[in-house]
Design a protein around this motif. Structure first.
Motif: not given
Lengths: 285, 651
Positions: B485-509
């Motif tokens: 959440g802190e990282l997203l606050d820095l980057a400016g999170r969207p109004e309606s956050l649906r998901a975050v993909l961590l680690g790329g295509a080989a990572g996970g949502f």
């Protein structure tokens, strides 16, 4: 006769195989230990005369503490290792791999494939009728052997046998990538335009019948190929003085193909073009 | 070996391109035009010739860079020069996405279709390009375009890369060839990001005239801020100037390394708790120690800059913004592990990073920071830069070794591990770019101060690649332990956050309710996900999740090397099932989800390398954590009509 090549004595290491304490010479693979213990692990890409490529993954077993399964054909037994060959995880992977292979390729001439598919309850049909297949036409470009890559599981054995492990001819390699990868000559040229020297050692190691004698291919097409009616006679090749063993496969008094015993300590199943293909003269009457 | 060659001869241009790399052929045995008297009396070949096989990839690049594709004659000539069997070289040439073995126009436009670009409108971009340049793969007006996997320009998505084959540009300050060939096509590349169809079409027509890329600092929203460690010089020091690098503290770490000695360096890195940043988080000190202790010699150092994970661009930004930091870190790593040669393997899609590092390596060498006697300390170290040619799998360390050695970029099975048998079969320490650039700060601030940053198990600063639907995408540096959440606050999170993909295509949502996940190795592990390569791809409810999943499956299908069955066929079956789920949904969904689970489990368990093992993880997390396709969390798939109707209604 089984020839036992001389080698320095090896230490025995101890590990656990399906709960049984097992001792094998140092350097043995898990598969060798399994076979010594009378366990039947399915294998396709493993070859008795070649370095295992462990590409087919039907021989996977569970090694305690490991994140993934290990290929029995190439993972060496280590002291204290605990290996389980028949866990649900291992069986699931073997079953899935058999299903994937059978759904993409023609395993009809692969020895034991049908038996394993039954044993593991594999259902290749469940990927649907539109599941992508290799769909290759047989390549018939010479009178000696046929490449039917629809049956190819890309085990790399032919590439290794043609390359630095046996023949050093390097006529074939894997080209392309992923599902589109195929065994290929340079620029996909016909065999007659390639480096091929027609030793047929690739046919000798092919585990699926993707590579076959033209004689066998034609007889299969005509419906006259009948392995149960064939006799096998191992003799010595008469062409030169090396003394390679050849096994003649004879059906209705005609030689239909020639193989070579892999336990021959000189040739390990390898032949040259004459020993492998030069048999027609025997039938000239 | 007795090699067989066809009758095809190279054109003069192809021959010249290869000779420019390898020098003129010494005899007819290796492709010289005339067979002289001497050629009849001796033969060359054998081991000495075969040991040049690692020049195969550079030679294929030389031809492809000059003419845009690799003809039969050119391939045969390369094989003669290097004593490589043509069938094997053909297998190598057809392995890489950036090479072609059929004629194609000199200009190839790579249009990124991967995650960040897909989220930011690559579909529309593709349609626009199709209008102007014709269908993908078609040749029109000397240009062809093709969809591409992630170009690593995610902060400026959607992105395109234009590569034009031709004569190499003359060195600065020198005249071009005087024989009238100056008018010939010159090699050029242009990065167009954020891309519009017009922008791509005009860059395709004249890549040399395309607007220059923004500086690397533009990808670092925190650039110039106090307290940065890894990014402190990006946008502050001139990346072209060695003196500026030194003025900003450069090469003080190497001096400290020489004072400590190799064992001392390894001790510092171990005490600092540095863990690999490429995704596997292996302790770097242990890897170095194991390499240094190997009795077999020579030892090699490999820097893995094949940053091809969709959504990852941190290594590019570091290499473009602070290239000397990587060179210094590689020198320190080489010194610690007993290597005298380092290979820097950069993905072929990074022309700017390649140019920056080529320049920086040259400067460092000329000033005695690389070479036979680094800094007068009697330690010899040099860096060889190798360019990949479009293959995600080459980021896997053993595939990378094969690629450098001139073989197909297929992973080897482990054990043996690289520290024992790595590049050329010798002990090798392979490290990611970000891992290496941590070494400088460790030595300058000391292990204790470094280990005080972050958490107990995850020490130091960490780079995150934030892209997708955020206000300020880019590379962020935070100490380990900050929350998502802190990282997203820095980057400016969207109004309606649906998901975050961590680690790329080989990572996970992860879902929007999981933003308190601490960004540490142990924290993400405890949350059942992974930091991977530091990808934080943000998705809001304008994004069709099933399409993103399909793109992930396509990516793995395209990038599988094809060596092992679970991955080669499993990735195809996975994509087919996801297609069915997208097209049909509804009744068959439960069965297809069950099928995906079974294939996924086998891929995870039985694939040779991480590509196949991770090919299902993002899709699995989307099913289990986000309930895409209407499946409950960690439960059996639902039957009936609700299944498969989840997020597609969101648009």
């Amino acid at each position: 006769m089984t020839a036992v090549p001389l080698q320095p004595p090896r230490r025995l290491i101890e590990f656990s195989l399906d709960g049984q304490d097992t001792r094998v010479p140092e350097g043995s693979t898990i598969l060798e230990a399994c076979r010594a213990a009378g366990k039947d692990i399915p294998t396709l890409c493993e070859g008795d005369t070649l370095t295992p490529k462990n590409a087919c993954r039907v021989c996977v077993v569970e090694v305690e503490g490991a994140r993934t399964l290990a290929p029995a054909c190439s993972r060496r037994a280590e002291p204290g290792m605990a290996v389980r060959t028949d866990t649900g995880r291992a069986r699931h992977s073997r079953k899935t791999v058999l299903e994937l292979l059978a759904s993409a390729t023609d395993l009809s001439t692969t020895p034991r494939a049908a038996e394993w598919i039954k044993e593991y309850g594999a259902e290749p049909g469940r990927f649907g009728t539109d599941a992508a297949r290799l769909n290759e036409e047989p390549k018939v470009d010479n009178d000696l052997y046929v490449r039917d890559y629809d049956k190819c599981i890309q085990c790399y054995k032919c590439v290794d046998a043609c390359g630095d492990q046996w023949q050093n001819t390097f006529a074939i390699s894997v080209a392309g990538r992923g599902f589109d990868a195929r065994i290929s000559t340079e620029h996909d040229a016909p065999l007659t335009g390639s480096a091929c020297v027609y030793c047929g050692n690739c046919i000798e190691v092919c585990p699926t019948g993707a590579l076959s004698f033209k004689s066998e291919f034609d007889m299969r097409e005509a419906g006259t190929w009948d392995e149960s009616a064939q006799t096998e006679t191992t003799t010595v090749c008469a062409y030169c003085g090396v003394g390679c063993n050849v096994t003649l496969h004879v059906q209705e008094n005609e030689i239909v193909k020639v193989t070579s015993p892999h336990d021959n300590p000189v040739t390990h199943g390898n032949l040259c073009i004459k020993g492998r293909f030069g048999f027609q003269h025997v039938s000239q009457r | 070996m007795d090699l067989h060659f066809g009758d095809c001869k190279p054109t003069d241009e192809e021959r010249e391109a290869v000779d420019a790399l390898l020098g003129p052929p010494a005899s007819a045995w290796e492709g010289g035009a005339e067979r002289g008297e001497a050629d009849l009396r001796w033969a060359v070949g054998g081991r000495a010739a075969r040991e040049r096989r690692d020049l195969l990839l550079p030679a294929l690049h030389a031809v492809n860079d000059r003419t845009g594709w690799i003809s039969e004659g050119a391939l045969d000539y390369v094989c003669r020069r290097l004593t490589v069997p043509p069938a094997e070289a053909y297998g190598v040439a057809t392995f890489y996405a950036m090479f072609a073995v059929r004629p194609r126009p000199a200009t190839v436009v790579h249009v990124c279709t991967d995650l960040a670009c897909a989220v930011n409108g690559s579909a529309g971009l593709r349609a626009g390009i199709e209008e102007r340049l014709g269908a993908a793969g078609m040749a029109a007006g000397g240009v062809t375009w093709q969809p591409s996997p992630c170009l690593g320009l995610c902060e400026r998505a959607p992105a395109a890369l234009v590569l034009r084959a031709g004569e190499p540009a003359p060195a600065p300050g020198t005249e071009g060839p005087s024989d009238g060939r100056g008018a010939l096509r010159r090699r050029a590349s242009a990065v167009v990001a954020p891309a519009t169809a017009e922008g791509v079409a005009s860059a395709a027509g004249a890549p040399e005239a395309a607007p220059s890329e923004p500086s690397a600092a533009m990808a670092v929203p925190q650039a110039g801020q106090d307290g940065l460690i890894l990014l402190r010089r990006v946008g502050v020091a001139d990346p072209a100037s060695l003196d500026d690098y030194r003025a900003h503290g450069g090469y003080s770490a190497l001096r400290r390394a020489f004072a400590l000695g190799p064992a001392g360096v390894i001790r510092e890195v171990t005490d600092a708790g540095l863990a690999g940043r490429g995704g596997a988080a292996f302790p770097t000190g242990r890897k170095w120690q194991a390499t240094a202790a190997q009795p077999d010699h020579p030892h090699y150092l490999v820097c893995n800059a094949d940053e091809s994970e969709p959504g990852t661009f941190k290594d590019r930004v570091v290499m473009e913004g602070d290239p000397y930091a990587l060179i210094e870190a590689m020198t320190i790593a080489g010194y610690a592990t007993g290597a005298h040669r380092g290979y820097l393997y950069i993905r072929g899609e990074y022309p700017s990073a390649v140019a920056r590092l080529e320049h920086a390596i040259g400067r460092a060498r000329s000033r005695g920071f690389l070479g036979d006697d680094v800094l007068g300390q009697g330690y010899a170290f040099d860096i060889e830069l190798r360019r990949g040619a479009g293959a995600y799998i080459c980021g896997e360390e053993t595939a990378l070794f094969n690629s450098i050695e001139g073989y197909r970029g297929e992973p080897r099975s482990k054990p043996p591990f690289p520290v024992e048998k790595g590049l050329f079969g010798k002990p090798t320490a392979a490290n990611n770019v970000e891992t290496l650039v941590n070494v400088g700060p460790i030595l300058t601030m000391g292990a204790e101060a470094y280990a005080a940053i972050g958490t107990e198990s995850s020490t130091g600063p960490k780079l995150f690649c934030v892209s997708g639907r955020v206000a300020r995408p880019g590379v962020y540096e935070l100490p380990f332990g900050a929350t998502l959440g802190e990282l997203l606050d820095l980057a400016g999170r969207p109004e309606s956050l649906r998901a975050v993909l961590l680690g790329g295509a080989a990572g996970g949502f992860v879902g929007p309710d999981e933003l308190d996940i601490p960004l540490t190795f142990e924290g993400t592990r405890a949350a059942g996900t992974t930091l991977g390569s530091g990808v934080v791809l943000v998705i809001d409810d304008t994004v069709e999740l099933p399409r993103i999943l399909l793109r992930i499956a396509e990516f793995f299908r395209d990038e599988s090397c094809g060596q092992c069955v679970p991955c080669r066929i499993g990735t195809v079956r996975q994509e087919e099932a996801l297609h069915r789920l997208l097209d049909r949904g509804g009744a068959g969904a439960a069965a297809d989800v069950a099928l995906l689970r079974e294939i996924g489990q086998a891929m995870k368990d039985a694939s040779i390398c991480g590509l196949g093992q991770a090919a299902w993880s993002a899709v699995e997390s989307a099913i289990d954590r986000l309930g895409v396709y209407g499946t409950p969390v960690y439960g059996t798939p639902q039957q009936g009509s609700e299944a498969g109707q989840g997020p597609r209604g969101d648009t």
